[in-house]
Scaffold this motif. Sequence first.
Motif, short mmCIF file in Angstrom:
data_model
loop_
_atom_site.label_atom_id
_atom_site.label_comp_id
_atom_site.label_asym_id
_atom_site.label_seq_id
_atom_site.Cartn_x
_atom_site.Cartn_y
_atom_site.Cartn_z
N THR A 2 16.91 77.44 8.15
CA THR A 2 15.57 77.28 7.82
C THR A 2 15.25 78.23 7.02
OG1 THR A 2 15.09 75.67 9.73
CG2 THR A 2 13.07 76.57 8.47
N TRP A 32 19.83 65.81 22.16
CA TRP A 32 20.06 66.00 20.56
C TRP A 32 21.02 65.16 20.09
CZ3 TRP A 32 20.59 71.98 21.29
CH2 TRP A 32 19.50 72.68 21.13
N ASP A 33 20.95 64.77 18.78
CA ASP A 33 21.99 63.95 17.80
C ASP A 33 22.55 65.14 17.33
OD1 ASP A 33 21.36 61.35 18.65
OD2 ASP A 33 19.53 61.10 17.41
N SER A 35 24.70 66.38 13.80
CA SER A 35 25.05 65.98 12.23
C SER A 35 26.11 67.21 12.19
CB SER A 35 23.87 66.22 11.40
OG SER A 35 24.24 66.15 10.02
N SER A 46 24.92 70.76 13.29
CA SER A 46 23.43 71.11 13.27
C SER A 46 22.75 69.86 14.54
CB SER A 46 22.59 70.49 12.05
OG SER A 46 22.73 71.47 10.96
N ILE A 48 19.93 67.79 16.16
CA ILE A 48 18.54 67.48 15.74
C ILE A 48 17.67 66.60 16.83
CG2 ILE A 48 17.46 65.72 14.29
CD1 ILE A 48 20.33 65.92 12.53
N THR A 52 13.02 63.09 15.09
CA THR A 52 12.97 63.78 13.81
C THR A 52 14.29 64.07 12.80
OG1 THR A 52 12.44 66.01 13.35
CG2 THR A 52 13.70 65.90 15.25
N ASP A 53 14.08 64.38 11.77
CA ASP A 53 15.13 64.48 11.00
C ASP A 53 15.63 66.08 10.68
OD1 ASP A 53 15.57 61.76 10.59
OD2 ASP A 53 14.12 61.95 8.87
N THR A 54 14.63 66.98 11.41
CA THR A 54 14.75 68.47 11.24
C THR A 54 15.61 69.11 12.33
OG1 THR A 54 12.65 68.29 10.50
CG2 THR A 54 13.50 70.35 10.91
N PRO A 55 16.81 69.72 11.94
CA PRO A 55 17.61 70.31 12.99
C PRO A 55 16.95 71.45 13.51
CG PRO A 55 18.86 70.19 10.63
CD PRO A 55 17.38 69.76 10.55
#
Length: 126
Positions: A2, A32-33, A35, A46, A48, A52-55
Amino acid sequence: MTETKAGSISWIALTVGDAERARRFYERVVGWDASPVEMGGYADYSMIPPSTDTPAAGICHARGVNADLPAQWLVYITVTDLEAAIASCRELGGDVLAGPSGLGEHGRFCVIRDPAGAVAALFENE
């Protein structure tokens, strides 16, 4: 990674010998998922949070630019001038443990140890 203002924590990552195992652990324990992030022959991750889509963090193999990093959660603190920050670190009794190294289009970083023995990364946006 970020992009943030100087002095703020821009990222946190866990670098370990077995990133697959750590990924599965944190997927199950905190929800967490993952990516995948292609690293040229292997993937780091990453992580996530749900809904949310934000790591929120990274989980990385101790390979390539990460080969010499300690196995711990590592905060990345944004600086405006990496070379000046490295010089100040050394002047004030700290050590550079790894880097500086590039992070692709994200910027550059190094890992330091402060005089008390605490480890952190310094990150400069490109």
